[in-house]
Design an enzyme around this catalytic site. Sequence first.
Site, PDB file in Angstrom:
ATOM      1  N   GLY A  11       0.828  -1.212   0.000  1.00 20.88           N
ATOM      2  CA  GLY A  11       0.000   0.000   0.000  1.00 20.88           C
ATOM      3  C   GLY A  11       0.857   1.255   0.000  1.00 20.88           C
ATOM      4  N   THR A  36      -6.127  -3.178  -2.157  1.00 15.51           N
ATOM      5  CA  THR A  36      -6.005  -1.779  -2.610  1.00 15.51           C
ATOM      6  C   THR A  36      -4.559  -1.449  -2.979  1.00 15.51           C
ATOM      7  OG1 THR A  36      -5.685  -0.923  -0.358  1.00 15.51           O
ATOM      8  CG2 THR A  36      -7.944  -0.994  -1.199  1.00 15.51           C
ATOM      9  N   GLY A  37      -3.628  -2.258  -2.524  1.00 14.62           N
ATOM     10  CA  GLY A  37      -2.215  -2.014  -2.834  1.00 14.62           C
ATOM     11  C   GLY A  37      -1.845  -2.609  -4.186  1.00 14.62           C
ATOM     12  N   ASN A 104      -4.826 -11.340  15.096  1.00 13.31           N
ATOM     13  CA  ASN A 104      -3.830 -12.295  14.585  1.00 13.31           C
ATOM     14  C   ASN A 104      -2.409 -11.741  14.727  1.00 13.31           C
ATOM     15  OD1 ASN A 104      -5.871 -14.033  13.851  1.00 13.31           O
ATOM     16  ND2 ASN A 104      -5.871 -13.463  11.679  1.00 13.31           N
ATOM     17  N   TYR A 150     -15.168   1.800   8.967  1.00 19.14           N
ATOM     18  CA  TYR A 150     -13.741   2.126   9.125  1.00 19.14           C
ATOM     19  C   TYR A 150     -13.490   2.673  10.531  1.00 19.14           C
ATOM     20  CZ  TYR A 150      -9.223   4.356   7.925  1.00 19.14           C
ATOM     21  OH  TYR A 150      -7.894   4.739   7.869  1.00 19.14           O
ATOM     22  N   TYR A 164      -4.176  -6.647  24.768  1.00 22.82           N
ATOM     23  CA  TYR A 164      -2.890  -7.349  24.686  1.00 22.82           C
ATOM     24  C   TYR A 164      -1.801  -6.621  25.472  1.00 22.82           C
ATOM     25  CZ  TYR A 164      -3.933 -11.279  21.718  1.00 22.82           C
ATOM     26  OH  TYR A 164      -4.403 -12.481  21.254  1.00 22.82           O
ATOM     27  N   THR A 180      -2.260  11.711   5.322  1.00 25.71           N
ATOM     28  CA  THR A 180      -0.865  11.673   4.874  1.00 25.71           C
ATOM     29  C   THR A 180      -0.846  11.542   3.350  1.00 25.71           C
ATOM     30  OG1 THR A 180      -0.309  10.621   6.957  1.00 25.71           O
ATOM     31  CG2 THR A 180       1.325  10.441   5.205  1.00 25.71           C
TER      32      THR A 180
END
Length: 322
Positions: A11, A36-37, A104, A150, A164, A180
């Site tokens: 990406g 998308t990449g 994961n 999103y 975690y 960005t």
Amino acid sequence: MKHIVVTGAAGFLGSHLVKSLIQQGHRVTGIDNLSTGVSQNLREVINNPLFQFCKDDVTQASSLEILDQQTVDEVYHLASPASPKFYQADAFGTIWVNTQGTYNLLELAHKKGAKLVYASTSEAYGDPEVHPQPETYKGSVNTWGPRACYDEAKRLGEVICYEYFTKQQVKVKVARIFNTYSAGLRNDDGRVISNFVTQALTGEDITVYGDGSQTRSFCYVDDNIRGLQLLMASEKANGQIVNIGNPKEYTILELAHLIKDLTQSNSNVTFSPLPEDDPKVRRPVIDKAKDLLGWEPEVNLDHGLRLTIENYRESLLETQFE
Ligand code: NAD
Ligand code: UDP
């Protein structure tokens, strides 16, 4: 030399990060399902012996089995559609990669004793009622709208990181990344700088949504990539959420005219309806990044846009002659 895993490697941000890590002499495994990449983003490193690429979906735990026999020092979890155009076209893919995918990758980091940076977003603040936005602002997000897949998936991704960090002591850090840009954003990515630069260079209308009074704060990619690496390196940033963005704010109409001027384009600026739930303002408070990481952006919008425009101009010329 470290072994570093980058998800979303093909990406926009992932490919810039991979190139920077390899330049520093690290071994990098990039995982990307090319949703998308594009593999073209990795052409400079694809044959480099320090790089291995796996076309796979990180929502499947089996995608990480190639790492079973290897040590892993650091994980950057960047995989996720980021442009509203793409995440709205694949709402469930967006939800799973930021939830199951984040789980994961955290499991991997836990097993390997690796540090992990999670790419969250300024969208965690939604359509903010506090301006500018510090990390302590809890946000104003709509669960019932086209951006929710999103925004809420990223927020839940942050929750999984929190669990975690607190329960498994994984050295996790969350980057809330603000808009960005640079070369490397696809011409059809749909995000504002890629749209406006492509439109200005091809003489098409520059499509401002709404009246253009909504604001954004644009960070050049080199500043972002430096920020993410400092975040990874900082022990003080373990278990922290940190804004990574440029605090200089522009209206979208100002941006349209700036790009029109810099490209010396004859394109017309047109107006069409503002998409639902489009945030009206956005600007990061970056005091925490300054304190914890000694980081702040160095590239201003004018300079960053000049570099971006030059590169888009060259790649548009290349495609004309192909
Ligand atoms: P991008 O769409 O260019 O890159 C995302 C990459 O993730 C793509 O290569 C895509 O193929 C890959 N991907 C998506 N789902 C996957 C899956 N299930 N398994 C493997 N790979 C998968 O987006 P980007 O601008 O590079 O954004 C990178 C990360 O930074 C994203 O997590 C995004 O949410 C976050 N972010 C970016 C910005 C920005 O302005 N660029 C702002 C805020 C947050
Ligand atoms: N935008 C626009 N014209 C375009 C693309 C985007 O006016 O062709 C606006 C969009 O409505 C938003 C801002 O530019 O207000 C930034 O949009 P982008 O999709 O880049 O990122 P967002 O910050 O909304 O996720």
